[in-house]
Design a protein around this motif. Structure first.
Motif, PDB file in Angstrom:
ATOM      1  N   GLY A 200      39.604  39.806  37.589  1.00  0.00           N
ATOM      2  CA  GLY A 200      40.554  40.219  37.873  1.00  0.00           C
ATOM      3  C   GLY A 200      41.086  41.362  36.656  1.00  0.00           C
ATOM      4  O   GLY A 200      41.820  42.503  36.629  1.00  0.00           O
ATOM      5  N   LEU A 201      40.378  41.310  35.990  1.00  0.00           N
ATOM      6  CA  LEU A 201      40.402  42.764  35.275  1.00  0.00           C
ATOM      7  C   LEU A 201      39.439  43.982  35.639  1.00  0.00           C
ATOM      8  O   LEU A 201      39.757  45.273  34.446  1.00  0.00           O
ATOM      9  CB  LEU A 201      39.738  41.860  33.784  1.00  0.00           C
ATOM     10  CG  LEU A 201      40.026  40.809  32.551  1.00  0.00           C
ATOM     11  CD1 LEU A 201      39.516  40.152  32.081  1.00  0.00           C
ATOM     12  CD2 LEU A 201      41.476  41.574  32.075  1.00  0.00           C
ATOM     13  N   VAL A 202      38.967  43.766  35.973  1.00  0.00           N
ATOM     14  CA  VAL A 202      38.246  45.112  36.633  1.00  0.00           C
ATOM     15  C   VAL A 202      39.514  45.691  37.606  1.00  0.00           C
ATOM     16  O   VAL A 202      39.800  46.598  37.667  1.00  0.00           O
ATOM     17  CB  VAL A 202      37.467  44.709  37.511  1.00  0.00           C
ATOM     18  CG1 VAL A 202      36.395  45.967  37.886  1.00  0.00           C
ATOM     19  CG2 VAL A 202      35.529  44.272  36.585  1.00  0.00           C
ATOM     20  N   VAL A 203      39.981  44.813  38.456  1.00  0.00           N
ATOM     21  CA  VAL A 203      41.070  44.839  39.835  1.00  0.00           C
ATOM     22  C   VAL A 203      42.153  46.026  38.057  1.00  0.00           C
ATOM     23  O   VAL A 203      42.762  46.489  38.675  1.00  0.00           O
ATOM     24  CB  VAL A 203      41.395  43.723  39.467  1.00  0.00           C
ATOM     25  CG1 VAL A 203      42.736  44.716  41.076  1.00  0.00           C
ATOM     26  CG2 VAL A 203      40.324  43.581  40.845  1.00  0.00           C
ATOM     27  N   GLY A 204      42.157  44.917  37.831  1.00  0.00           N
ATOM     28  CA  GLY A 204      43.551  45.651  36.625  1.00  0.00           C
ATOM     29  C   GLY A 204      42.875  47.378  36.016  1.00  0.00           C
ATOM     30  O   GLY A 204      44.441  47.707  35.634  1.00  0.00           O
ATOM     31  N   SER A 205      42.267  47.066  35.340  1.00  0.00           N
ATOM     32  CA  SER A 205      41.993  48.117  34.629  1.00  0.00           C
ATOM     33  C   SER A 205      42.062  49.397  35.744  1.00  0.00           C
ATOM     34  O   SER A 205      42.380  50.523  34.742  1.00  0.00           O
ATOM     35  CB  SER A 205      40.897  47.964  33.975  1.00  0.00           C
ATOM     36  OG  SER A 205      39.575  47.799  34.698  1.00  0.00           O
TER      37      SER A 205
ATOM     38  N   THR B 283      44.402  38.930  37.454  1.00  0.00           N
ATOM     39  CA  THR B 283      44.553  40.514  37.479  1.00  0.00           C
ATOM     40  C   THR B 283      45.530  41.276  36.714  1.00  0.00           C
ATOM     41  O   THR B 283      45.296  42.881  36.878  1.00  0.00           O
ATOM     42  CB  THR B 283      45.383  40.767  39.004  1.00  0.00           C
ATOM     43  OG1 THR B 283      46.043  40.033  39.557  1.00  0.00           O
ATOM     44  CG2 THR B 283      43.839  40.443  39.934  1.00  0.00           C
ATOM     45  N   ALA B 284      46.385  40.938  35.530  1.00  0.00           N
ATOM     46  CA  ALA B 284      47.309  41.508  35.161  1.00  0.00           C
ATOM     47  C   ALA B 284      46.432  41.388  33.454  1.00  0.00           C
ATOM     48  O   ALA B 284      45.633  40.639  32.867  1.00  0.00           O
ATOM     49  CB  ALA B 284      48.257  40.756  34.242  1.00  0.00           C
ATOM     50  N   LEU B 285      46.505  42.359  32.878  1.00  0.00           N
ATOM     51  CA  LEU B 285      45.089  42.787  31.412  1.00  0.00           C
ATOM     52  C   LEU B 285      45.821  41.996  30.533  1.00  0.00           C
ATOM     53  O   LEU B 285      45.372  41.535  29.968  1.00  0.00           O
ATOM     54  CB  LEU B 285      45.293  44.141  31.370  1.00  0.00           C
ATOM     55  CG  LEU B 285      44.524  44.961  32.054  1.00  0.00           C
ATOM     56  CD1 LEU B 285      44.402  46.837  31.835  1.00  0.00           C
ATOM     57  CD2 LEU B 285      43.622  44.769  32.363  1.00  0.00           C
ATOM     58  N   ASP B 286      46.656  41.608  30.737  1.00  0.00           N
ATOM     59  CA  ASP B 286      47.212  40.489  29.721  1.00  0.00           C
ATOM     60  C   ASP B 286      47.821  39.110  30.091  1.00  0.00           C
ATOM     61  O   ASP B 286      48.656  38.052  29.512  1.00  0.00           O
ATOM     62  CB  ASP B 286      49.244  40.879  28.275  1.00  0.00           C
ATOM     63  CG  ASP B 286      50.341  40.528  29.420  1.00  0.00           C
ATOM     64  OD1 ASP B 286      49.911  40.805  30.714  1.00  0.00           O
ATOM     65  OD2 ASP B 286      50.817  40.728  29.335  1.00  0.00           O
ATOM     66  N   GLY B 287      46.819  39.048  31.401  1.00  0.00           N
ATOM     67  CA  GLY B 287      46.942  37.764  31.801  1.00  0.00           C
ATOM     68  C   GLY B 287      48.874  37.205  32.391  1.00  0.00           C
ATOM     69  O   GLY B 287      48.903  36.567  32.895  1.00  0.00           O
TER      70      GLY B 287
ATOM     71  N   GLY C 213      49.574  30.402  30.594  1.00  0.00           N
ATOM     72  CA  GLY C 213      48.932  29.173  31.264  1.00  0.00           C
ATOM     73  C   GLY C 213      47.406  29.622  30.504  1.00  0.00           C
ATOM     74  O   GLY C 213      46.748  28.815  30.477  1.00  0.00           O
ATOM     75  N   GLY C 214      47.639  30.956  30.270  1.00  0.00           N
ATOM     76  CA  GLY C 214      46.178  31.632  30.003  1.00  0.00           C
ATOM     77  C   GLY C 214      45.527  31.605  28.698  1.00  0.00           C
ATOM     78  O   GLY C 214      46.393  30.737  27.595  1.00  0.00           O
ATOM     79  N   HIS C 215      44.203  32.208  28.272  1.00  0.00           N
ATOM     80  CA  HIS C 215      43.669  32.072  27.500  1.00  0.00           C
ATOM     81  C   HIS C 215      43.609  33.336  26.838  1.00  0.00           C
ATOM     82  O   HIS C 215      43.231  34.028  27.729  1.00  0.00           O
ATOM     83  CB  HIS C 215      43.195  30.949  26.926  1.00  0.00           C
ATOM     84  CG  HIS C 215      41.956  31.073  27.749  1.00  0.00           C
ATOM     85  ND1 HIS C 215      42.214  30.498  28.805  1.00  0.00           N
ATOM     86  CD2 HIS C 215      40.796  32.084  27.891  1.00  0.00           C
ATOM     87  CE1 HIS C 215      40.733  30.587  29.820  1.00  0.00           C
ATOM     88  NE2 HIS C 215      39.818  31.204  28.828  1.00  0.00           N
TER      89      HIS C 215
END
Length: 270
Positions: free
Chosen positions: A21-26, A251-255, A268-270
């Motif tokens: 998801g971080l790859v997608v978001g970036s 997929t959101a950079l800040d969760g 609910g993320g970390h």
């Protein structure tokens, strides 16, 4: 797995989905900051391809049922599934960019709509309404709730903000070890129906909203979906899951922390 073939992930598998998801978001943020009038959709696709590869990921779009890009590029009245190619973007266009990536066999999928230069106020508002409905849908998800709680929240959000068309022929979906899995996540519906929302379930929510008719047709390329009356469409998507403490937008950079907290929803993320 539990009933209807729905895939429930372990915490470690969700962590891999977060990496994807971080790859997608970036990738989407790179394209958002780069896209401009005079670029072709193929040039955008090449940028996305290079970035996904540089992050140690692979594309889940490329080769999917023969699709030839790593992103979908849907311009103006194109709702979804536009194929990157020779089309040159013009000032005043809008473009939906849909992107996916795989890390260690686990998938992420998200989309944004971007304005190229100056667009009419009604189009800017269409984009805002569509993105807001995405977040309102995610914010409605609770452990023990049902998939259609999300659908109802998306629909209610859009209907409250104007006379827009909500595309019903295409939906969000489950996601995990494959990009598209059950259950479907419609963008309209009554609450309290469908699959139960539990830990380990990951869903891609993706409202598609139009300025007029919600009716669509598929072009001769067998991919590109357009509105039947030529009215413009916006499309946003995120992949998310639920933890004991709330929603985590993979997929959101800040969760998803900022948007969820602005809506008064626990993160609910970390």
């Amino acid at each position: 797995m539990f009933d209807r073939g729905i895939e429930i992930k372990t915490p470690a598998q969700i962590e891999s989905m977060r990496e994807a998801g971080l790859v997608v978001g970036s990738t989407l943020e790179l394209l958002r900051s780069t896209v401009q009038a005079g670029m072709t959709t193929a040039e955008l696709d090449a940028l996305a391809h290079d970035h996904i590869r540089s992050q140690g990921a692979t594309s889940n779009f490329l080769g999917y049922h023969g699709f030839t890009g790593v992103i979908c590029t849907s311009v103006n009245d194109e709702v979804v599934h536009g194929i990157p190619g020779t089309r040159t973007l013009q000032d005043g266009d809008i473009i939906s960019i849909d992107c996916g990536a795989i890390i260690d066999g686990w998938h992420g999928d998200a989309a944004i709509t971007v304005a190229i230069g100056d667009v009419p106020d009604e189009v800017t508002e269409l984009m805002r309404v569509t993105e807001q409905s995405l977040w309102d849908g995610i914010a409605a998800a609770r452990l023990g709730g049902r998939v259609s709680d999300i659908s109802h929240a998306v629909e209610t959000s859009v209907r409250a903000q104007g006379d827009y068309g909500i595309v019903e022929g295409f939906t969000g979906h489950g996601i995990g070890s494959a990009m598209h899995q059950p259950p479907n996540v419609p963008n309209v519906g009554r609450p309290g129906r469908g699959v139960k929302l539990v830990k380990g379930l990951a869903l891609a929510v993706e409202p598609m909203v139009t300025l007029d008719t919600p009716n669509t047709r598929t072009l001769a390329d067998d991919w590109t979906v357009v509105t039947t009356d030529g009215s413009w469409a916006a499309h946003y998507e995120h992949t998310f899951t639920l933890t004991d403490t709330g929603a985590w937008v993979l997929t959101a950079l800040d969760g998803g922390k900022a948007r969820l907290e602005a809506l008064g929803v626990p993160y609910g993320g970390h």
